[in-house]
Design a protein around this motif. Structure first.
Motif, short mmCIF file in Angstrom:
data_model
loop_
_atom_site.label_atom_id
_atom_site.label_comp_id
_atom_site.label_asym_id
_atom_site.label_seq_id
_atom_site.Cartn_x
_atom_site.Cartn_y
_atom_site.Cartn_z
N ALA A 9 23.30 38.04 -15.14
CA ALA A 9 22.61 37.08 -13.93
C ALA A 9 21.07 37.39 -14.12
CB ALA A 9 23.04 37.36 -12.40
N ILE B 253 20.88 45.23 -1.22
CA ILE B 253 20.55 44.30 -2.34
C ILE B 253 21.57 43.21 -2.71
CG2 ILE B 253 19.78 43.87 -4.81
CD1 ILE B 253 18.69 47.02 -4.85
N VAL B 254 22.75 43.62 -2.91
CA VAL B 254 23.90 42.96 -3.29
C VAL B 254 25.01 42.93 -2.49
CG1 VAL B 254 24.48 44.26 -5.12
CG2 VAL B 254 24.98 42.20 -5.49
N HIS C 15 22.96 38.02 -3.15
CA HIS C 15 22.07 38.73 -4.00
C HIS C 15 20.61 38.43 -3.21
CE1 HIS C 15 19.94 40.96 -6.70
NE2 HIS C 15 21.07 41.14 -7.66
N LEU D 272 27.49 40.62 -13.42
CA LEU D 272 26.11 40.37 -12.73
C LEU D 272 24.97 41.22 -13.33
CD1 LEU D 272 25.97 40.07 -8.74
CD2 LEU D 272 24.32 41.36 -10.09
N LYS D 273 25.25 42.31 -13.39
CA LYS D 273 24.32 43.49 -13.98
C LYS D 273 23.71 42.99 -15.23
CE LYS D 273 23.91 47.32 -11.52
NZ LYS D 273 22.51 47.85 -11.04
N ALA E 98 9.28 37.93 -15.44
CA ALA E 98 9.15 39.59 -15.20
C ALA E 98 7.83 40.13 -16.29
CB ALA E 98 10.25 40.40 -15.64
N MET F 147 30.65 42.63 -10.30
CA MET F 147 29.34 43.59 -10.43
C MET F 147 28.86 43.80 -11.82
SD MET F 147 27.65 44.07 -7.92
CE MET F 147 26.84 45.10 -8.73
N LEU G 270 12.38 42.02 -6.20
CA LEU G 270 13.38 41.40 -7.12
C LEU G 270 12.87 39.93 -7.44
CD1 LEU G 270 16.25 43.41 -5.54
CD2 LEU G 270 16.55 42.44 -7.77
N GLU G 271 12.67 39.62 -8.51
CA GLU G 271 12.24 38.41 -9.15
C GLU G 271 13.58 37.75 -9.69
OE1 GLU G 271 8.95 38.31 -11.54
OE2 GLU G 271 9.72 36.59 -12.83
N HIS G 272 13.74 36.53 -9.56
CA HIS G 272 14.76 35.84 -10.25
C HIS G 272 14.35 34.31 -11.10
CE1 HIS G 272 16.33 32.64 -7.18
NE2 HIS G 272 15.19 33.28 -6.76
N VAL H 40 18.21 41.76 -18.28
CA VAL H 40 18.30 41.54 -16.77
C VAL H 40 18.43 43.05 -16.13
CG1 VAL H 40 18.89 39.16 -16.86
CG2 VAL H 40 20.56 40.72 -16.81
N THR H 41 18.08 43.25 -15.00
CA THR H 41 18.17 44.53 -14.03
C THR H 41 18.50 44.09 -12.77
OG1 THR H 41 15.90 44.46 -13.75
CG2 THR H 41 16.60 45.89 -15.70
N GLY H 42 19.41 43.34 -12.37
CA GLY H 42 19.72 42.94 -10.95
C GLY H 42 20.77 44.07 -10.43
N PHE I 94 18.16 38.29 -13.05
CA PHE I 94 17.16 38.76 -11.69
C PHE I 94 16.43 40.48 -12.72
CE2 PHE I 94 21.11 37.85 -9.30
CZ PHE I 94 20.57 37.16 -8.32
N TRP I 95 15.33 40.69 -12.03
CA TRP I 95 14.59 41.66 -12.53
C TRP I 95 14.13 42.30 -11.44
CZ3 TRP I 95 14.32 36.79 -14.26
CH2 TRP I 95 14.79 36.17 -15.51
N LYS I 96 13.99 43.93 -11.52
CA LYS I 96 13.50 44.82 -10.84
C LYS I 96 12.12 45.13 -10.84
CE LYS I 96 18.15 46.41 -8.63
NZ LYS I 96 19.06 47.09 -9.60
N LYS I 97 11.19 45.34 -10.03
CA LYS I 97 9.59 46.08 -10.30
C LYS I 97 9.80 47.15 -9.31
CE LYS I 97 5.24 44.91 -11.29
NZ LYS I 97 4.33 43.78 -11.38
#
Lengths: 84, 162
Positions: free
Chosen positions: B132, B104-105, B93, B128-129, A9, B125, B62-64, A81-83, B134-137
């Motif tokens: 896990a 998204i999920v 996801h 996961l938040k 990120a 959930m 979404l990057e992971h 993290v921001t999923g 994941f990153w949102k741009k």
């Protein structure tokens, strides 16, 4: 001691690379010491000290900054993290 | 297949049906679908009690962390299965670039009775938040920005710790 370091990120963008292999002195043996060592490499790596709530995963497990590191580990630094 | 991290969309109805397809003991299914929020002005906290209007979100990427992502999700599902009596669990996801309104999920949980299904779905959930990788741009007219983690997500996880 050879380590594979990954960045994700905002850290990946600031450092300009998602992965690097680093040959570390044996005295650098915790996550916090590694963060401080990398941050001194150049200006870009300084983001490791300015990212709020920096997270670290060692061999794909999220751990605290006091965690030990060993030869051959895969270490990842990333922001919270921001999923989902 | 319990866990999928994928670029492709999914069919919530088909996933819900599959959760109980071969299991006559399942009496309840709870599911959650998360979406990219529709195009609107976003607010960002800029100080105590102060928010600033930011440009509207046009898309999200979404990057992971491949490998760790799947393992982290599997660990969350394992913990949920130890805590509740569950018949089946499905987590999907998506990654890559998504537009407002896109899914998204997906989290789906089947159990004998509704209590376990509701609780486990919310538990998965919440973890996961925060666990896990994941990153949102977000993409806006003004450029791109990484989404900041929310303190409320950390609080949501803490309520499961007692």
């Amino acid at each position: 001691m050879m380590l594979k370091i990954l960045y994700f990120a905002g850290l990946r963008e600031a450092i300009g690379s998602g992965a690097e292999n680093i040959d570390l002195p044996a005295t650098v043996n915790t996550a916090a010491a590694l963060r401080d060592y990398l941050a001194r490499l150049d200006e870009q790596h300084g983001v490791l000290l300015t990212t709020r709530n920096l997270r670290i995963a060692i061999n794909q497990k999220m751990l605290g900054m006091d965690a030990a590191i060993a030869d051959g580990d895969e270490i990842a630094f990333f922001p919270p993290v921001t999923g989902g | 297949m319990t866990i999928s991290v994928q670029q492709a969309d999914f069919d919530p109805g088909a996933e819900i049906a599959a959760l109980t397809a071969d299991d006559p003991m399942a009496g309840a299914v709870a599911s959650f679908v998360g979406l990219v929020r529709a195009d609107k002005l976003a607010e960002q906290k800029v100080g105590p009690g102060e928010t600033a209007q930011l440009a509207a979100v046009r898309a999200m990427t979404l990057e992971h962390y491949p490998g760790m992502t799947e393992q982290a999700l599997a660990d969350i599902v394992t913990t949920a299965r130890q805590r509740w009596q569950l018949c089946a669990v499905r987590v999907i996801h998506r990654v890559g670039r998504l537009l407002p309104g896109e899914r998204i999920v997906f989290v789906g949980v089947a159990s004998a009775h509704r209590g376990d299904a509701f609780a486990a779905c919310e538990f998965i959930m919440d973890y996961l938040k925060t666990q896990a990788p994941f990153w949102k741009k977000e993409e806006t007219a003004a450029g791109t920005r990484w989404v900041d983690a929310r303190e409320t997500d950390d609080h949501a996880v803490k309520r499961w710790l007692d």
